[in-house]
Design a protein around this motif. Structure first.
Motif, mmCIF file in Angstrom:
data_model
loop_
_atom_site.group_PDB
_atom_site.id
_atom_site.type_symbol
_atom_site.label_atom_id
_atom_site.label_comp_id
_atom_site.label_asym_id
_atom_site.label_seq_id
_atom_site.Cartn_x
_atom_site.Cartn_y
_atom_site.Cartn_z
ATOM 1 N N GLN A 286 20.315 -23.535 13.503
ATOM 2 C CA GLN A 286 19.057 -23.081 14.088
ATOM 3 C C GLN A 286 18.588 -21.779 13.440
ATOM 4 N N ASN A 287 19.519 -20.862 13.205
ATOM 5 C CA ASN A 287 19.151 -19.578 12.589
ATOM 6 C C ASN A 287 18.646 -19.766 11.164
ATOM 7 N N LYS A 288 19.235 -20.714 10.476
ATOM 8 C CA LYS A 288 18.775 -20.994 9.114
ATOM 9 C C LYS A 288 17.333 -21.482 9.128
ATOM 10 N N LEU A 289 17.039 -22.398 10.047
ATOM 11 C CA LEU A 289 15.667 -22.897 10.166
ATOM 12 C C LEU A 289 14.729 -21.787 10.643
ATOM 13 N N LEU A 290 15.217 -20.954 11.561
ATOM 14 C CA LEU A 290 14.398 -19.863 12.066
ATOM 15 C C LEU A 290 14.005 -18.911 10.937
ATOM 16 N N ASN A 291 14.940 -18.585 10.085
ATOM 17 C CA ASN A 291 14.639 -17.704 8.955
ATOM 18 C C ASN A 291 13.663 -18.340 7.991
ATOM 19 N N GLN A 292 13.765 -19.666 7.828
ATOM 20 C CA GLN A 292 12.795 -20.361 6.984
ATOM 21 C C GLN A 292 11.389 -20.241 7.576
ATOM 22 N N GLY A 293 11.317 -20.346 8.916
ATOM 23 C CA GLY A 293 10.026 -20.183 9.574
ATOM 24 C C GLY A 293 9.470 -18.787 9.382
ATOM 25 N N PHE A 294 10.334 -17.785 9.511
ATOM 26 C CA PHE A 294 9.895 -16.400 9.320
ATOM 27 C C PHE A 294 9.409 -16.171 7.884
ATOM 28 N N GLN A 295 10.045 -16.820 6.933
ATOM 29 C CA GLN A 295 9.612 -16.681 5.540
ATOM 30 C C GLN A 295 8.215 -17.260 5.340
ATOM 31 N N GLN A 296 7.928 -18.378 6.005
ATOM 32 C CA GLN A 296 6.590 -18.964 5.919
ATOM 33 C C GLN A 296 5.537 -18.013 6.485
ATOM 34 N N LEU A 297 5.940 -17.214 7.460
ATOM 35 C CA LEU A 297 4.995 -16.351 8.173
ATOM 36 C C LEU A 297 5.052 -14.900 7.728
ATOM 37 N N SER A 298 5.771 -14.613 6.674
ATOM 38 C CA SER A 298 5.969 -13.227 6.251
ATOM 39 C C SER A 298 4.671 -12.613 5.736
ATOM 40 N N SER A 299 4.641 -11.290 5.724
ATOM 41 C CA SER A 299 3.460 -10.591 5.213
ATOM 42 C C SER A 299 3.226 -10.894 3.741
ATOM 43 N N LYS A 300 4.296 -11.269 3.029
ATOM 44 C CA LYS A 300 4.135 -11.621 1.612
ATOM 45 C C LYS A 300 3.221 -12.828 1.440
ATOM 46 N N THR A 301 3.297 -13.763 2.391
ATOM 47 C CA THR A 301 2.443 -14.953 2.316
ATOM 48 C C THR A 301 0.977 -14.561 2.378
ATOM 49 N N ILE A 302 0.648 -13.679 3.344
ATOM 50 C CA ILE A 302 -0.742 -13.238 3.484
ATOM 51 C C ILE A 302 -1.165 -12.427 2.265
ATOM 52 N N GLU B 284 1.405 -24.814 9.422
ATOM 53 C CA GLU B 284 1.795 -26.221 9.583
ATOM 54 C C GLU B 284 3.237 -26.430 9.136
ATOM 55 N N ALA B 285 3.635 -25.753 8.071
ATOM 56 C CA ALA B 285 5.027 -25.847 7.619
ATOM 57 C C ALA B 285 5.965 -25.248 8.665
ATOM 58 N N THR B 286 5.515 -24.168 9.316
ATOM 59 C CA THR B 286 6.312 -23.575 10.399
ATOM 60 C C THR B 286 6.420 -24.544 11.566
ATOM 61 N N GLN B 287 5.337 -25.271 11.845
ATOM 62 C CA GLN B 287 5.379 -26.277 12.911
ATOM 63 C C GLN B 287 6.425 -27.345 12.605
ATOM 64 N N GLU B 288 6.493 -27.773 11.347
ATOM 65 C CA GLU B 288 7.503 -28.763 10.956
ATOM 66 C C GLU B 288 8.914 -28.219 11.155
ATOM 67 N N ILE B 289 9.099 -26.942 10.830
ATOM 68 C CA ILE B 289 10.404 -26.309 11.032
ATOM 69 C C ILE B 289 10.736 -26.249 12.520
ATOM 70 N N ALA B 290 9.747 -25.871 13.347
ATOM 71 C CA ALA B 290 9.959 -25.828 14.797
ATOM 72 C C ALA B 290 10.322 -27.209 15.341
ATOM 73 N N ASP B 291 9.683 -28.248 14.790
ATOM 74 C CA ASP B 291 9.995 -29.619 15.221
ATOM 75 C C ASP B 291 11.430 -29.997 14.843
ATOM 76 N N GLN B 292 11.866 -29.542 13.653
ATOM 77 C CA GLN B 292 13.257 -29.799 13.239
ATOM 78 C C GLN B 292 14.225 -29.101 14.194
ATOM 79 N N MET B 293 13.910 -27.860 14.565
ATOM 80 C CA MET B 293 14.762 -27.121 15.490
ATOM 81 C C MET B 293 14.832 -27.826 16.848
#
Length: 668
Positions: free
Chosen positions: A436-452, A488-497
């Motif tokens: 779960q933590n691995k997926l959570l970190n992937q979600g945080f990476q999708q939402l990081s300030s670097k993305t914006i 949307e990619a974060t949503q997919e990660i949340a669905d996996q979790m």
């Protein structure tokens, strides 16, 4: 002129002020009740990590429920006078500058932050050339000039506030860099006698003082005219759209002028579908009064002006209100009830109370009810697990009555075997948590300030120093499409979790006898819709109508910085939702692991004491029954305490007696 030494809202008998004060008092009292409830949960061992997070959020929502009312108008529409009349007549004098002509030259916030002393903080206009957003500059207090004020003296407050009207004279080139001059535009400010341009000395002002309304969460935003608003994109991209109420002020004598219409169409119109309230206020109806016209003719004239305004702006008639702010202020200070009625200010206050304050309270109530239900469910689950363990222990001890030592050894061996199985479940849970933590970190990476930053850096590069074409609006929407893909990619990660949690919980329940309940799936659709709304409401910034401004690199940088701040708030909200969901899911595991470990220790100790003849079976059964009875009592207390908190929410909503419908038609 008479004035008051202290701030006392009660003497005004102002409907909005009194009701907002009552609303603020209730929020403070409810926050105390939440703190008492939190301490009770802690004392009963029912406050796990998830509960602490929920309690913290509920407490923050209750105390920090800000209510922003923004006033937008061209110059000389009486905007500052309206703020004086609505909120500050208790001083017995004008607080906001309201002289003829251009007064409020820079956007001004009135708020209270206890971390600062009463003061007027001023951000120099030169910061516009440095690209950073207003939100970034707020984090740099040393960059602001702080002018102290005496909150108990109306004269001191007014003198300090007067600083927001200061100007400086610059040449056209500097005015262009600062955003106040656009080559080829027809609304540039006039040149003064020296051939220079008078521009605001300050980019933004924050007036910080302990007025009762401000202390209870109100924020008042006073904005300048069209030219100054257009030069500060953060106003139209972030501050105004997120205000709970925007009052667009027109002159009752002039109606909708050309510049008024531009403000509405370019800056306010795109946001009319937002959650906040948008009202059009025709001010200065007193300019239509004269002794040669009957009162009925005046009312007919005002009614026609309201109808014409509603048709021109495309809003319902009941969202157009006609008043006289200047007469209202005079009436409140001189206690002239007849003049106060003629000013019609009470009708505006009524709409602010019932529609704005009422709906705000309803939203807060909904959030608090939902949070309380979740807290009760979490605590009740802990009690259920404890009750199950105690019941099993009673059955186990009762089965020993009349049995020999062989039977007791058999139970001890069974406990040891179950303990070994429990250790196996711990390993499985640790594996689940790691996944779960691995997926959570992937979600945080999708939402990081670097993305914006990455997406907006590309957009900024495309805008720099160029005249806008239709292609730039397309590029703007492509940027938002990419950002939506991240959510949307974060949503997919949340669905996996979620799927992972369902499978793991089912397995743990079946193999090891846990009573885990699979959490509800996380739905991030709201935030994707928010991104769509932000894109649609700000596309006009990238239209041909705004082309001339993009010849300035500084303007494009300010525009993108403002969009970045709005996006950052959305992405942070998604991150918080994802983190809270993960904590709630993990909290169940933590609770049941802790309770089961505690149960094993108690069972092992009990059997050991029985074998050593240190504990009587009947005595132990009585102890267990007493523990079960105590749990039942705690469960009843939990229901009672949460019910009382819910009753407090119901009673306050009833006592404030809000009309939660849409603004009702207002008679002229």
């Amino acid at each position: 002129m008479p004035h008051h030494k202290a701030i006392t809202v009660s003497i005004e008998s102002q409907t909005f002020n009194q009701r907002f004060d009552q609303y603020g008092q209730w929020r403070a009292e409810f926050a105390k009740e939440l703190s008492v409830f939190s301490a009770w949960l802690e004392g009963k061992g029912l406050r796990n990590a998830s509960a602490m997070e929920r309690l913290s959020r509920l407490h923050e929502q209750t105390l920090d429920d800000k209510l922003t009312v923004a006033f937008v108008a061209e110059y000389s529409r009486g905007k500052s006078e309206m703020i004086n009349a609505l909120f500050f007549s208790s001083y017995g004098r004008r607080i906001m500058p309201a002289s003829a002509g251009r007064t409020t030259m820079c956007p001004t916030e009135l708020t209270w932050d206890a971390t600062y002393t009463p003061s007027v903080r001023l951000l120099p206009i030169e910061t516009r050339k440095l690209g950073a957003s207003l939100a970034d500059w707020r984090l740099k207090p040393s960059s602001w000039l702080s002018v102290p004020l005496n909150a108990k003296s109306g004269d001191s407050v007014a003198a300090a506030v007067e600083r927001v009207t200061e100007t400086i004279s610059v040449d056209v080139a500097e005015a262009r860099r600062l955003g106040f001059w656009v080559d080829g535009a027809d609304d540039n400010p006039p040149l003064n006698a020296s051939g220079l341009v008078d521009v605001p000395k300050w980019r933004h002002a924050v007036i910080n003082f302990p007025h009762p309304l401000l202390k209870k969460g109100m924020v008042i935003l006073d904005t300048p005219g069209l030219n100054a608003i257009g030069a500060e994109p953060e106003l139209t991209i972030s501050l105004l759209p997120q205000a709970q109420a925007v009052l667009f002020i027109l002159g009752a004598d002039t109606g909708v002028t050309r510049s008024d219409l531009r403000i509405w169409q370019d800056l306010l119109g795109p946001h009319v579908d937002s959650s906040g309230m948008r009202l059009v206020v025709l001010n200065k109806i007193d300019t239509l009064w004269d002794s040669l016209t009957s009162k009925e003719a005046h009312q007919t004239q005002i009614r026609k002006q309201r109808q014409t305004t509603a048709q021109t702006l495309g809003v319902p008639l009941n969202q157009v209100i006609a008043i006289s702010a200047q007469k209202a202020l005079v009436a409140k200070i001189t206690k002239d009830d007849a003049l106060l009625r003629e000013s019609a200010i009470r009708q505006l206050e009524s709409v602010l109370v019932d529609t704005l304050l009422g709906q705000r309270h309803q939203l807060l109530n909904h959030a608090l009810f939902k949070g309380l239900a979740e807290l009760r469910a979490d605590a009740q689950q802990i009690l259920t697990v404890r009750l199950r363990d105690l019941t099993e222990q009673m059955q186990e001890i009762a089965g020993l009555q009349g049995k020999n030592s062989s039977a007791r050894r058999s139970i001890r061996m069974r406990i040891a075997r179950e303990r070994k199985e429990f250790d196996s479940s711990v390993h499985k849970i640790l594996g689940l948590r790691a996944a779960q933590n691995k997926l959570l970190n992937q979600g945080f990476q999708q939402l990081s300030s670097k993305t914006i930053k990455s997406e907006l850096a590309s957009l900024t590069a495309a805008l720099q120093g160029k005249m806008l074409t239709f292609g730039f609006q397309k590029r703007f929407f492509e940027t938002f499409d990419s950002l939506k893909e991240s959510v949307e990619a974060t949503q997919e990660i949340a669905d996996q979790m979620h799927r992972l949690a369902i499978d793991a919980f089912d397995s743990l329940n079946t193999e090891f006898g846990f009573s885990l309940t699979a959490p509800q799936a996380l739905n991030l659709g709201q935030y994707i819709e928010d991104l769509d709304k932000i894109a649609q409401s700000n596309k006009n910034h990238f239209s041909v109508a705004n082309a001339l401004r993009f010849s300035s690199n500084e303007f494009s940088e300010r525009l993108v910085a403002a969009i970045s701040m709005r996006l950052r708030s959305v992405f942070e909200a998604v991150s918080n939702e994802l983190e809270l969901w993960s904590k709630a899911s993990s909290a169940q595991l933590d609770v049941q692991l802790k309770e089961r470990r505690h149960s094993f220790l108690n069972r092992s100790e009990t059997i050991e004491r029985i074998e050593q003849a240190e504990l009587d079976l009947t005595e132990r059964l009585q102890e267990l029954q007493a523990d079960i009875d105590a749990l039942a009592s705690v469960s009843e207390q939990l229901q009672d305490r949460t019910s009382r908190l819910e009753d407090s929410l119901h009673s306050m909503l009833s006592s404030l007696d809000f009309d939660l419908g849409q603004p009702q038609p207002v008679r002229a």
